[in-house]
Enzyme design. Sequence first.
Site, PDB file in Angstrom:
ATOM      1  N   GLN A 107     -38.438 -28.063   1.722  1.00 12.33           N
ATOM      2  CA  GLN A 107     -37.587 -28.586   2.796  1.00 12.33           C
ATOM      3  C   GLN A 107     -37.217 -27.424   3.722  1.00 12.33           C
ATOM      4  O   GLN A 107     -36.380 -26.588   3.371  1.00 12.33           O
ATOM      5  CB  GLN A 107     -36.315 -29.208   2.200  1.00 12.33           C
ATOM      6  N   GLY A 108     -37.822 -27.372   4.881  1.00  8.79           N
ATOM      7  CA  GLY A 108     -37.568 -26.263   5.813  1.00  8.79           C
ATOM      8  C   GLY A 108     -36.567 -26.661   6.881  1.00  8.79           C
ATOM      9  O   GLY A 108     -36.930 -26.825   8.047  1.00  8.79           O
ATOM     10  N   GLU A 161     -30.946 -37.469   0.336  1.00  6.73           N
ATOM     11  CA  GLU A 161     -30.662 -36.283  -0.476  1.00  6.73           C
ATOM     12  C   GLU A 161     -29.362 -36.463  -1.268  1.00  6.73           C
ATOM     13  O   GLU A 161     -29.215 -35.950  -2.365  1.00  6.73           O
ATOM     14  CB  GLU A 161     -30.551 -35.044   0.428  1.00  6.73           C
ATOM     15  N   SER A 202     -32.765 -25.384   6.706  1.00  6.58           N
ATOM     16  CA  SER A 202     -31.754 -24.342   6.944  1.00  6.58           C
ATOM     17  C   SER A 202     -32.366 -23.076   7.528  1.00  6.58           C
ATOM     18  O   SER A 202     -33.513 -22.733   7.233  1.00  6.58           O
ATOM     19  CB  SER A 202     -31.064 -23.965   5.633  1.00  6.58           C
ATOM     20  N   SER A 225     -35.775 -24.158  -1.362  1.00  3.13           N
ATOM     21  CA  SER A 225     -35.896 -24.333  -2.818  1.00  3.13           C
ATOM     22  C   SER A 225     -37.353 -24.494  -3.227  1.00  3.13           C
ATOM     23  O   SER A 225     -38.091 -25.284  -2.619  1.00  3.13           O
ATOM     24  CB  SER A 225     -35.155 -25.590  -3.278  1.00  3.13           C
ATOM     25  N   ASN A 252     -18.816 -28.549   0.228  1.00  2.00           N
ATOM     26  CA  ASN A 252     -17.635 -29.358  -0.065  1.00  2.00           C
ATOM     27  C   ASN A 252     -16.586 -29.275   1.052  1.00  2.00           C
ATOM     28  O   ASN A 252     -15.857 -30.234   1.296  1.00  2.00           O
ATOM     29  CB  ASN A 252     -17.040 -28.937  -1.411  1.00  2.00           C
ATOM     30  N   GLU A 253     -16.542 -28.126   1.750  1.00  2.00           N
ATOM     31  CA  GLU A 253     -15.590 -28.027   2.878  1.00  2.00           C
ATOM     32  C   GLU A 253     -15.955 -29.061   3.941  1.00  2.00           C
ATOM     33  O   GLU A 253     -15.093 -29.746   4.492  1.00  2.00           O
ATOM     34  CB  GLU A 253     -15.626 -26.618   3.500  1.00  2.00           C
TER      35      GLU A 253
HETATM   36  C1  LIG Z   1     -29.243 -23.944  -4.363  1.00  2.00           C
HETATM   37  C2  LIG Z   1     -29.475 -24.274  -2.915  1.00  2.00           C
HETATM   38  C3  LIG Z   1     -30.646 -24.879  -2.559  1.00  2.00           C
HETATM   39  C4  LIG Z   1     -30.895 -25.149  -1.224  1.00  2.00           C
HETATM   40  N1  LIG Z   1     -32.112 -25.672  -0.873  1.00  2.00           N
HETATM   41  C5  LIG Z   1     -32.399 -25.845   0.428  1.00  2.00           C
HETATM   42  C6  LIG Z   1     -33.711 -26.282   0.803  1.00  2.00           C
HETATM   43  O1  LIG Z   1     -34.594 -26.499  -0.024  1.00  2.00           O
HETATM   44  N2  LIG Z   1     -33.970 -26.425   2.116  1.00  2.00           N
HETATM   45  C7  LIG Z   1     -33.037 -26.195   3.072  1.00  2.00           C
HETATM   46  O2  LIG Z   1     -33.347 -26.397   4.249  1.00  2.00           O
HETATM   47  N3  LIG Z   1     -31.786 -25.768   2.755  1.00  2.00           N
HETATM   48  C8  LIG Z   1     -31.457 -25.570   1.449  1.00  2.00           C
HETATM   49  N4  LIG Z   1     -30.214 -25.099   1.096  1.00  2.00           N
HETATM   50  C9  LIG Z   1     -29.271 -24.739   2.148  1.00  2.00           C
HETATM   51  C10 LIG Z   1     -28.044 -25.585   2.209  1.00  2.00           C
HETATM   52  O3  LIG Z   1     -28.329 -26.819   2.765  1.00  2.00           O
HETATM   53  C11 LIG Z   1     -27.018 -24.756   3.016  1.00  2.00           C
HETATM   54  O4  LIG Z   1     -26.654 -23.632   2.249  1.00  2.00           O
HETATM   55  C12 LIG Z   1     -25.807 -25.549   3.363  1.00  2.00           C
HETATM   56  O5  LIG Z   1     -26.127 -26.533   4.296  1.00  2.00           O
HETATM   57  C13 LIG Z   1     -24.693 -24.645   3.939  1.00  2.00           C
HETATM   58  O6  LIG Z   1     -25.162 -23.925   5.017  1.00  2.00           O
HETATM   59  P1  LIG Z   1     -24.994 -22.340   5.107  1.00  2.00           P
HETATM   60  O7  LIG Z   1     -25.388 -21.742   3.799  1.00  2.00           O
HETATM   61  O8  LIG Z   1     -25.701 -21.878   6.361  1.00  2.00           O
HETATM   62  O9  LIG Z   1     -23.443 -22.080   5.263  1.00  2.00           O
HETATM   63  P2  LIG Z   1     -22.569 -22.222   6.593  1.00  2.00           P
HETATM   64  O10 LIG Z   1     -22.872 -23.517   7.254  1.00  2.00           O
HETATM   65  O11 LIG Z   1     -22.706 -20.971   7.380  1.00  2.00           O
HETATM   66  O12 LIG Z   1     -21.147 -22.289   5.972  1.00  2.00           O
HETATM   67  C14 LIG Z   1     -20.474 -21.155   5.456  1.00  2.00           C
HETATM   68  C15 LIG Z   1     -19.105 -21.591   4.969  1.00  2.00           C
HETATM   69  O13 LIG Z   1     -18.340 -22.145   6.056  1.00  2.00           O
HETATM   70  C16 LIG Z   1     -17.952 -23.476   5.759  1.00  2.00           C
HETATM   71  N5  LIG Z   1     -18.008 -24.323   6.945  1.00  2.00           N
HETATM   72  C17 LIG Z   1     -19.060 -24.449   7.801  1.00  2.00           C
HETATM   73  N6  LIG Z   1     -18.762 -25.347   8.767  1.00  2.00           N
HETATM   74  C18 LIG Z   1     -17.510 -25.795   8.504  1.00  2.00           C
HETATM   75  C19 LIG Z   1     -16.638 -26.732   9.145  1.00  2.00           C
HETATM   76  N7  LIG Z   1     -17.023 -27.395  10.222  1.00  2.00           N
HETATM   77  N8  LIG Z   1     -15.412 -26.924   8.596  1.00  2.00           N
HETATM   78  C20 LIG Z   1     -15.030 -26.271   7.466  1.00  2.00           C
HETATM   79  N9  LIG Z   1     -15.805 -25.365   6.837  1.00  2.00           N
HETATM   80  C21 LIG Z   1     -17.025 -25.141   7.341  1.00  2.00           C
HETATM   81  C22 LIG Z   1     -18.961 -23.959   4.721  1.00  2.00           C
HETATM   82  O14 LIG Z   1     -18.460 -25.011   3.955  1.00  2.00           O
HETATM   83  C23 LIG Z   1     -19.185 -22.702   3.902  1.00  2.00           C
HETATM   84  O15 LIG Z   1     -18.180 -22.521   2.955  1.00  2.00           O
HETATM   85  C24 LIG Z   1     -29.922 -24.835  -0.231  1.00  2.00           C
HETATM   86  C25 LIG Z   1     -28.714 -24.240  -0.612  1.00  2.00           C
HETATM   87  C26 LIG Z   1     -28.491 -23.957  -1.937  1.00  2.00           C
HETATM   88  C27 LIG Z   1     -27.201 -23.299  -2.319  1.00  2.00           C
END
Ligand SMILES: Cc1cc2nc3c(=O)[nH]c(=O)nc-3n(C[C@H](O)[C@H](O)[C@H](O)COP(=O)(O)OP(=O)(O)OC[C@H]3O[C@@H](n4cnc5c(N)ncnc54)[C@H](O)[C@@H]3O)c2cc1C
Length: 397
Positions: free
Chosen positions: A126-127, A247, A129, A163, A382-383
């Site tokens: 899944q590309g 998902e 993020s 992933s 969760n946020e």
């Molecule tokens: C184990 C794992 C597997 C994954 N697999 C995939 C995958 O296969 N393909 C893929 O595309 N992605 C994947 N992801 C990515 C996942 O979808 C992202 O990590 C997730 O969407 C959060 O984005 P971010 O890490 O960029 O954090 P950010 O969006 O930068 O957030 C950082 C922090 O800020 C908080 N935050 C952000 N916006 C808000 C808001 N509006 N209000 C309050 N708080 C906020 C978030 O909750 C978090 O605590 C995976 C992630 C994990 C941990």
Amino acid sequence: MKLQFSAADEAFRLEVRTFVKEHLPADIRRKVELGLRLEHADYVTWFRILEARGWLTPGWPVEHGGPGWSHVQRYIFDEETLLGGAPRIIASGIQMLGPVLHAFGTEEQKRKYLPDIRQSNTWWAQGFSEPGAGSDLAAVRTTAVLEPDGQHFVVNGHKVWTSYAQWCSMMFALVRTDPNASKPQEGISFLLIDMASPGLTVRPIRMLEGGTDLNECYLDNVRVPVENLVGELHKGWSYGKYLLGHERTGIAGIGSCKQQLARARQLAQQQGLGDDPVLQARLAQFEVELMALEFTALRLLSAHQQSRTPAVEASMLKVRGTELRQAIFEALLDIAGPDAVPFSLDAQSLEHLDEAVTDPTLVALAANCLDARKLTIYGGTNEVQRNLIARATLDAF
Ligand SMILES: Cc1cc2nc3c(=O)[nH]c(=O)nc-3n(C[C@H](O)[C@H](O)[C@H](O)COP(=O)(O)OP(=O)(O)OC[C@H]3O[C@@H](n4cnc5c(N)ncnc54)[C@H](O)[C@@H]3O)c2cc1C
């Protein structure tokens, strides 16, 4: 609202339980029960067993091999397979891309890709993020530019947290095809990319528990045939949203909570803490919270049956289920005490279990607890779920 399973649902539960007992290979069951690392071959073996029974693709239309289950049956299936020690169905092709291709793919795309997904011959990454585009997915910056002859897109960018990319031969990705669109969501397209394409590099990310199932993917002038565009150009955002709806299914992990709580009770006995009143109170609290969670899940299923869209309940389940699972893992660590401290990645396989410096049943416990940190991040943090709950609740006033 119906908060009890019907006799037919209970019969289905028994059928799934018996099937798992009779068909799940013993070594895979043992690995899952001990929280050991699963290899690609373990998943493929189990998925092919499910496929032979017609149970691998519950989210697919019946005419394309879906079993036609109700939401209740899907819930029961998830719970019983987890309780029976089976691996989770983690393949993105089955759960995410399959439903999108059924709904929006061309006939050629369906013919070319769906049979290999069902047979577990092809795994899909899944590309979505990117650095800077996680919760805010509309911020994706990876570009796809159509060549002048209209035959190929040229893709450049950087995907992250992909992933199991190390096991995947294909990727579905959100890419920016119109940088000048009036809204960021309107200039995105949904592309299917062969991971063996020149210019595509996968680099593992080492996680807290030592595993490397997450990856970064760099795309440097990767050429993608135009027939790999899903649906309409610039309309990828709506296909991505449709996919993310799939998902979230089962993300509360009630079966996993039950499994780990049972493990905690057993470990408490094993460690001589069976009569500790403070521990008993802690485990009883989990039991109560798990029961409340299950009732919320049943309310959600009931809403599904009545065709209401239960978005807020799904967010509630995600938040409570994942936090509860993390809390149970922490309790497991506390119960194990220093016995859980020495852990080595090499010992986390059946072959090396005897070399463990600790009780073999505890060899993966610390790693499992660290791994559970991801639960509150993926599938919508969760946020962000709390924002959704707050918005829906405040809108109701
Ligand atoms: C184990 C794992 C597997 C994954 N697999 C995939 C995958 O296969 N393909 C893929 O595309 N992605 C994947 N992801 C990515 C996942 O979808 C992202 O990590 C997730 O969407 C959060 O984005 P971010 O890490 O960029 O954090 P950010 O969006 O930068 O957030 C950082 C922090 O800020 C908080 N935050 C952000 N916006 C808000 C808001 N509006 N209000 C309050 N708080 C906020 C978030 O909750 C978090 O605590 C995976 C992630 C994990 C941990």
